[in-house]
Design an enzyme around this catalytic site. Sequence first.
Site, mmCIF file in Angstrom:
data_model
loop_
_atom_site.group_PDB
_atom_site.id
_atom_site.type_symbol
_atom_site.label_atom_id
_atom_site.label_comp_id
_atom_site.label_asym_id
_atom_site.label_seq_id
_atom_site.Cartn_x
_atom_site.Cartn_y
_atom_site.Cartn_z
ATOM 1 N N ALA A 57 0.839 -1.157 -0.136
ATOM 2 C CA ALA A 57 0.107 -0.202 0.040
ATOM 3 C C ALA A 57 0.773 1.112 -0.023
ATOM 4 O O ALA A 57 1.669 1.354 1.064
ATOM 5 C CB ALA A 57 -0.856 -0.039 1.209
ATOM 6 N N VAL A 83 4.314 -1.080 3.500
ATOM 7 C CA VAL A 83 4.402 0.029 3.239
ATOM 8 C C VAL A 83 5.245 0.341 2.061
ATOM 9 O O VAL A 83 6.455 0.068 1.961
ATOM 10 C CB VAL A 83 4.543 0.674 4.127
ATOM 11 C CG1 VAL A 83 4.750 2.181 3.898
ATOM 12 C CG2 VAL A 83 4.112 0.706 5.499
ATOM 13 N N LYS A 84 4.760 0.741 0.990
ATOM 14 C CA LYS A 84 5.262 1.223 -0.489
ATOM 15 C C LYS A 84 5.650 2.499 -0.323
ATOM 16 O O LYS A 84 4.841 3.611 -0.078
ATOM 17 C CB LYS A 84 4.148 1.043 -1.451
ATOM 18 C CG LYS A 84 4.889 0.604 -2.949
ATOM 19 C CD LYS A 84 3.705 0.389 -3.761
ATOM 20 C CE LYS A 84 4.524 0.183 -5.386
ATOM 21 N NZ LYS A 84 3.342 -0.298 -6.279
ATOM 22 N N VAL A 85 7.007 2.923 -0.565
ATOM 23 C CA VAL A 85 7.666 4.047 -0.329
ATOM 24 C C VAL A 85 8.392 4.460 -1.511
ATOM 25 O O VAL A 85 9.123 3.651 -2.203
ATOM 26 C CB VAL A 85 8.563 3.975 0.972
ATOM 27 C CG1 VAL A 85 9.061 5.669 1.173
ATOM 28 C CG2 VAL A 85 7.650 3.585 2.164
#
Length: 219
Positions: A57, A83-85
């Site tokens: 996400a 967590v997509k960064v």
Amino acid sequence: MKFFIDTANLDEIKEANDLGVLDGVTTNPSLCMKVGVSDFEGHIAKICNMIEGDVSAEVISTEYDEIVEEGRKLAAIADNVVVKVPLIKDGIKAIKTFSEEGIKTNCTLCFSASQALIAAKAGATYISPFIGRLDDISTDGMQLIADIRLIFDNYAIETEILAASIRHPMHFLESARMGADVATMPLNVIEQLLKHPLTDSGLERFLADWDKLQESLKD
């Protein structure tokens, strides 16, 4: 090799999951926009309930404090949230923080091996090199996968290579040949992996011969 589907469409996720080969899901703001998502966190929760594997996400923040705040909120949705960064300076700082806190991350928008190495050093769980977008500008996207694999193997780096922006089966095949740990693909590419004209013609012949055999038994 892990198979992820790159979509925010719940029907597509279900269809891929029903095949029995799906290991995870990747999403981004563009994909969510396509399906008209209004409650992003609620939508991610639905996806996480559908599959057991990792669900990436993506944060929309670009400043360190905001990325960390947003990422912690996303990670709290479910145990399988990643967590997509974005691969920017503050993103790398945030990945380091997330790593120390035990939050899994997917560092996205990677276009060079040096970027991949920096993300890995910061503790990224996954690094996402974008193959198709490099091809779009007449650069060999597959060479990037090969370079990252070589570097990671040189130093026993545990960050997983997630081949992204896969446009067709050859992207997938070459990623597998070069040792990518994960391939994330749209549903249509996953379905194309099943196709071969000789499979279709062979099945057609078998069925035709079976029909002839049944007719002969009636005589």
